[in-house]
Design a protein around this motif. Structure first.
Motif, PDB file in Angstrom:
ATOM      1  N   VAL A 154     -17.561 -12.039  -1.692  1.00 46.65           N
ATOM      2  CA  VAL A 154     -17.024 -11.681  -2.830  1.00 46.65           C
ATOM      3  C   VAL A 154     -18.097  -9.530  -2.869  1.00 46.65           C
ATOM      4  CG1 VAL A 154     -17.396 -11.145  -5.517  1.00 46.65           C
ATOM      5  CG2 VAL A 154     -17.140 -13.291  -4.322  1.00 46.65           C
ATOM      6  N   SER A 155     -16.794  -9.090  -3.161  1.00 40.91           N
ATOM      7  CA  SER A 155     -17.037  -7.742  -2.382  1.00 40.91           C
ATOM      8  C   SER A 155     -17.643  -6.911  -3.628  1.00 40.91           C
ATOM      9  CB  SER A 155     -16.000  -7.116  -2.290  1.00 40.91           C
ATOM     10  OG  SER A 155     -15.228  -7.389  -3.933  1.00 40.91           O
ATOM     11  N   GLU A 156     -18.480  -5.834  -3.783  1.00 41.25           N
ATOM     12  CA  GLU A 156     -19.183  -5.677  -4.877  1.00 41.25           C
ATOM     13  C   GLU A 156     -17.878  -4.420  -5.947  1.00 41.25           C
ATOM     14  OE1 GLU A 156     -22.053  -4.899  -6.237  1.00 41.25           O
ATOM     15  OE2 GLU A 156     -22.860  -6.566  -4.849  1.00 41.25           O
ATOM     16  N   ALA A 157     -17.735  -3.908  -6.582  1.00 46.10           N
ATOM     17  CA  ALA A 157     -16.900  -3.535  -7.751  1.00 46.10           C
ATOM     18  C   ALA A 157     -16.420  -1.845  -7.029  1.00 46.10           C
ATOM     19  CB  ALA A 157     -17.468  -3.353  -8.985  1.00 46.10           C
ATOM     20  N   HIS A 158     -15.836  -1.804  -6.783  1.00 49.95           N
ATOM     21  CA  HIS A 158     -15.278  -0.483  -6.459  1.00 49.95           C
ATOM     22  C   HIS A 158     -14.291   0.317  -7.219  1.00 49.95           C
ATOM     23  CE1 HIS A 158     -14.307   2.923  -3.535  1.00 49.95           C
ATOM     24  NE2 HIS A 158     -13.047   2.702  -3.938  1.00 49.95           N
ATOM     25  N   GLU A 159     -14.753   1.473  -7.402  1.00 48.62           N
ATOM     26  CA  GLU A 159     -13.724   2.260  -8.491  1.00 48.62           C
ATOM     27  C   GLU A 159     -12.927   3.069  -7.632  1.00 48.62           C
ATOM     28  OE1 GLU A 159     -15.736   4.792 -11.122  1.00 48.62           O
ATOM     29  OE2 GLU A 159     -16.931   3.069 -12.194  1.00 48.62           O
ATOM     30  N   ILE A 160     -11.164   3.280  -7.963  1.00 53.25           N
ATOM     31  CA  ILE A 160     -10.731   3.887  -8.041  1.00 53.25           C
ATOM     32  C   ILE A 160     -10.254   4.927  -8.501  1.00 53.25           C
ATOM     33  CG2 ILE A 160      -8.056   3.567  -6.469  1.00 53.25           C
ATOM     34  CD1 ILE A 160      -8.986   0.314  -6.898  1.00 53.25           C
ATOM     35  N   SER A 161     -10.098   5.911  -8.309  1.00 53.03           N
ATOM     36  CA  SER A 161      -9.295   6.834  -9.049  1.00 53.03           C
ATOM     37  C   SER A 161      -7.851   7.697  -9.061  1.00 53.03           C
ATOM     38  CB  SER A 161     -10.343   8.364  -8.619  1.00 53.03           C
ATOM     39  OG  SER A 161     -11.792   7.919  -9.378  1.00 53.03           O
ATOM     40  N   LEU A 162      -7.441   7.313  -9.847  1.00 51.76           N
ATOM     41  CA  LEU A 162      -5.697   7.495  -9.491  1.00 51.76           C
ATOM     42  C   LEU A 162      -5.716   9.529 -10.304  1.00 51.76           C
ATOM     43  CD1 LEU A 162      -4.345   4.634 -11.402  1.00 51.76           C
ATOM     44  CD2 LEU A 162      -5.241   5.320  -8.544  1.00 51.76           C
ATOM     45  N   ARG A 163      -3.830   9.022  -9.853  1.00 47.76           N
ATOM     46  CA  ARG A 163      -3.822  10.698 -10.309  1.00 47.76           C
ATOM     47  C   ARG A 163      -3.505  11.052 -11.326  1.00 47.76           C
ATOM     48  NH1 ARG A 163      -0.026  12.637  -4.992  1.00 47.76           N
ATOM     49  NH2 ARG A 163      -1.843  12.798  -3.553  1.00 47.76           N
TER      50      ARG A 163
ATOM     51  N   GLN B 276       0.776  -1.713   0.033  1.00 51.16           N
ATOM     52  CA  GLN B 276      -0.045   0.193  -0.052  1.00 51.16           C
ATOM     53  C   GLN B 276       0.854   1.225   0.012  1.00 51.16           C
ATOM     54  OE1 GLN B 276      -2.734  -0.347   3.586  1.00 51.16           O
ATOM     55  NE2 GLN B 276      -4.063  -2.020   2.329  1.00 51.16           N
ATOM     56  N   SER B 277       2.375   1.275   0.772  1.00 56.23           N
ATOM     57  CA  SER B 277       2.865   2.876   0.408  1.00 56.23           C
ATOM     58  C   SER B 277       3.540   2.876  -0.452  1.00 56.23           C
ATOM     59  CB  SER B 277       4.148   2.277   1.707  1.00 56.23           C
ATOM     60  OG  SER B 277       4.704   1.208   1.156  1.00 56.23           O
ATOM     61  N   ARG B 278       3.614   1.250  -1.273  1.00 55.55           N
ATOM     62  CA  ARG B 278       3.661   1.793  -2.437  1.00 55.55           C
ATOM     63  C   ARG B 278       3.595   2.208  -3.937  1.00 55.55           C
ATOM     64  NH1 ARG B 278       7.792  -2.011  -3.643  1.00 55.55           N
ATOM     65  NH2 ARG B 278       8.103  -1.469  -6.055  1.00 55.55           N
ATOM     66  N   VAL B 279       1.924   2.306  -3.658  1.00 51.05           N
ATOM     67  CA  VAL B 279       0.960   2.708  -4.439  1.00 51.05           C
ATOM     68  C   VAL B 279       0.258   4.312  -3.467  1.00 51.05           C
ATOM     69  CG1 VAL B 279       0.995   0.253  -5.312  1.00 51.05           C
ATOM     70  CG2 VAL B 279      -0.533   1.476  -3.008  1.00 51.05           C
ATOM     71  N   VAL B 280       0.476   4.333  -2.731  1.00 54.85           N
ATOM     72  CA  VAL B 280      -0.134   5.877  -2.283  1.00 54.85           C
ATOM     73  C   VAL B 280      -0.106   7.301  -2.821  1.00 54.85           C
ATOM     74  CG1 VAL B 280       1.458   5.894  -0.833  1.00 54.85           C
ATOM     75  CG2 VAL B 280      -0.469   6.893  -0.335  1.00 54.85           C
ATOM     76  N   ALA B 281       1.181   6.820  -3.571  1.00 54.27           N
ATOM     77  CA  ALA B 281       1.505   8.547  -4.786  1.00 54.27           C
ATOM     78  C   ALA B 281       0.634   7.950  -6.068  1.00 54.27           C
ATOM     79  CB  ALA B 281       2.677   8.556  -4.706  1.00 54.27           C
ATOM     80  N   LEU B 282      -0.043   7.146  -6.114  1.00 60.45           N
ATOM     81  CA  LEU B 282      -0.541   7.020  -7.374  1.00 60.45           C
ATOM     82  C   LEU B 282      -2.379   7.559  -7.358  1.00 60.45           C
ATOM     83  CD1 LEU B 282       0.627   3.667  -8.337  1.00 60.45           C
ATOM     84  CD2 LEU B 282       1.211   5.945  -9.615  1.00 60.45           C
TER      85      LEU B 282
END
Length: 557
Positions: free
Chosen positions: A320-329, A294-300
């Protein structure tokens, strides 16, 4: 008896004959002892003949050697009688002990003459094979009688080699009386000192059947282990092949796959996962803990705290979790789905799998499709479909908040002659130019629509009558200022506007459209290039004013 008489005679001479009589008596006594020794030797020879008939050649040979020692004893005059008798008794005891040893030996002993015939065999043959020594001696060919057919020729070859050379050790199988086999370890050597013409062969054998059975069991076990090892290697090879195929499959799909074990360490990942999260293609993540990952991807991440909170919530789930959207910089959008991986028995979970998908292009396409479905392709304004959706939404919100919604209907004056005279391309250029110009005077909270042909509309939330009239005036002004050049000729056009207000002039979407449309037609009938505010008595069926009381209020510059 003769010896006894001579002894008595010697005693008489010694008693009555003086010194000379004593010497004569001694001579007679010695002669008597010699006679006794000779008779003992003769008896022993008779016994040896009987033993030779029984095949015990070894003991007979030993007795022959005893003869050689006994005869000089009998002929010697210097040996005292008591010593001679003692030596004879010792020899007899030794012979008896030798017989006891030969008959009681635990291992197998056998003697063969120079022609290879069995001449003596120890009684232990019965314990080993169930056959008596007499049966073995009576057999025409003892080796054929006792040795297993598979080992028979080898045994004969080895016996001939031993007769001509050094001793030999080897193993062979004997046939039991009940048909079973018995393994023995043999030691063959020659008899006698003459290496050129040996007196015979001696075989000493030890029962090794128990050892052989153990060896066979060990061999079976080793064979089984080798078979199991071969199966394991085969299954391992298959497993490796399946793993390679699965790895190749997972590496070519677009989905990023990440397996975490129970200790929250990376167990597997594919190339798509590295690409999605910006890792180098040769990056090694195996064994990395989730907090380090997680620390490696926090900047994204555009919103790191929200994403880590989402992860914490998913880790509490087992389904099974629901699909979750992640917005990247960098503008990309990634979705994740996760579930627990259970063991084959289903009794416990062995880790968790995460599936990542870069849906940036899909979202762009979706937005494009929405735009195509909601926007006019020529002017890029919202179309009639979006107009009705927004009208229903604004009226519902106005009802809840008790505010007004304004609608301005716009229809161009003189557009058809331009279309007919200069062509449809000229008409399209006019529509695009007017849409751009009018859009410049529309505020951010106001929405501009092309409803079809040369008809347009504007929706104004939380509107007042004065604001609507001011907006209508600005629209007319900007349209009046537009000039178009076609085929070297300059042309322009005007517009007629109708204004309706919810809920003052109508209380539903259809009625509001009808009232605004009626007010727009009123503007056309009153000379065009003007706007008209609908009267409070207007309703949906009134396309044109039918009486003075129902006539909209017409206002112009």
């Amino acid at each position: 008896m003769v010896a006894a008489m001579l002894a008595a005679f010697a005693v008489g001479i010694g008693k009555y004959g003086g010194d000379d009589g004593a010497r004569v008596a001694a001579v007679v006594t010695i002669a008597a002892i010699g006679l006794l020794a000779g008779m003992a030797v003769h008896c022993d020879r008779l016994r040896r003949m009987r033993e030779r008939k029984q095949g015990n050649i070894e003991i007979a040979a030993r007795l022959d050697r005893l003869d050689d020692a006994a005869i000089p004893l009998a002929l010697s005059r210097e040996v005292r009688p008591q010593d001679a008798l003692a030596r004879i008794d010792a020899v007899s005891d030794e012979v008896r002990r030798l017989r006891e040893v030969a008959e009681g030996v635990y291992g197998l002993e056998a003697l063969f003459d120079g022609a290879g015939r069995l001449v003596w065999i120890s009684p232990s043959i019965h314990r080993i094979t169930g056959r008596t020594p007499a049966e073995c001696l009576a057999a025409p060919d003892a080796i054929a009688f006792l040795v297993h057919e598979s080992d028979r020729n080898y045994c004969l070859r080895m016996a001939r080699k031993v007769a001509e050379g050094p001793p030999a050790n080897f193993e062979m199988r004997l046939m039991r009386a009940d048909g079973r086999i018995c393994w023995v370890a043999c030691h063959w050597r020659r008899l006698g000192d003459d290496s050129t013409h040996p007196a015979g062969l001696r075989m000493s054998a030890e029962d090794i059947q128990a050892r052989k059975e153990t060896e066979y069991k060990l061999l079976e076990t080793v064979t089984e282990l080798r078979r199991a090892q071969a199966l394991r290697e085969r299954y391992l090879a298959r497993s490796n092949d399946e793993r390679q195929r699965l790895s190749a499959l997972l590496n070519v799909i677009r989905l990023g796959i990440l397996f975490m074990d129970r200790d929250h360490r990376v167990l597997y990942y594919n190339r798509a996962m590295l690409s999605i999260w910006g890792f180098a293609p040769d990056e090694n993540l195996i064994g990395m803990r989730d907090v380090v990952l997680q620390s490696r991807v926090v900047a994204l991440l555009e919103q790191p705290e929200a994403y880590f909170e989402h992860i914490a919530g998913v880790l509490q789930m087992h389904g099974v979790s629901e699909a979750h959207e992640i917005s990247l910089r960098d503008g990309r959008i990634v979705t994740d789905v996760s579930t627990v991986v259970e063991s084959a028995e289903g009794q416990r979970w062995i880790g968790r799998v995460w599936i990542y998908e870069d849906v940036t292009e899909e979202r762009k396409i979706a937005r494009k499709m929405v735009e195509l479905a909601e926007r006019d392709p020529l002017t890029n304004l919202f179309n009639r479909r979006r107009f009705h959706e927004e009208l229903n939404r604004l009226l519902a919100e106005a009802t809840r908040h008790e505010v007004h919604v304004g609608l301005i209907a716009i229809d161009l004056d003189g557009f058809k002659p331009i279309n007919d005279e200069f062509g449809h391309q000229a008409g399209d250029a006019v529509l695009v130019g007017l849409a751009r110009a009018v859009g410049g005077v529309i505020r951010r909270n106001e929405m501009f629509f092309r409803l079809g042909g040369d008809e347009f509309g504007v929706l104004v939330p939380d509107a007042e009558e004065r604001d609507l009239c001011e907006l209508a005036r600005r629209i007319l002004e900007v349209i009046d200022t537009q000039r178009f050049e076609f085929e070297g000729r300059s042309t322009s056009l005007t517009a007629s506007l109708g204004i309706a207000l919810f809920p003052q002039h109508a209380d539903n979407p259809e009625q509001l459209i009808a009232v605004a449309d009626q007010a727009m037609y009123c503007s056309k009938n009153r000379g065009r290039d003007r706007w008209t505010l609908a009267g409070s008595e207007a309703h949906e069926s009134d396309r044109m004013a039918s009486s003075e009381s129902d006539e909209p209020i017409c206002r112009g510059d």
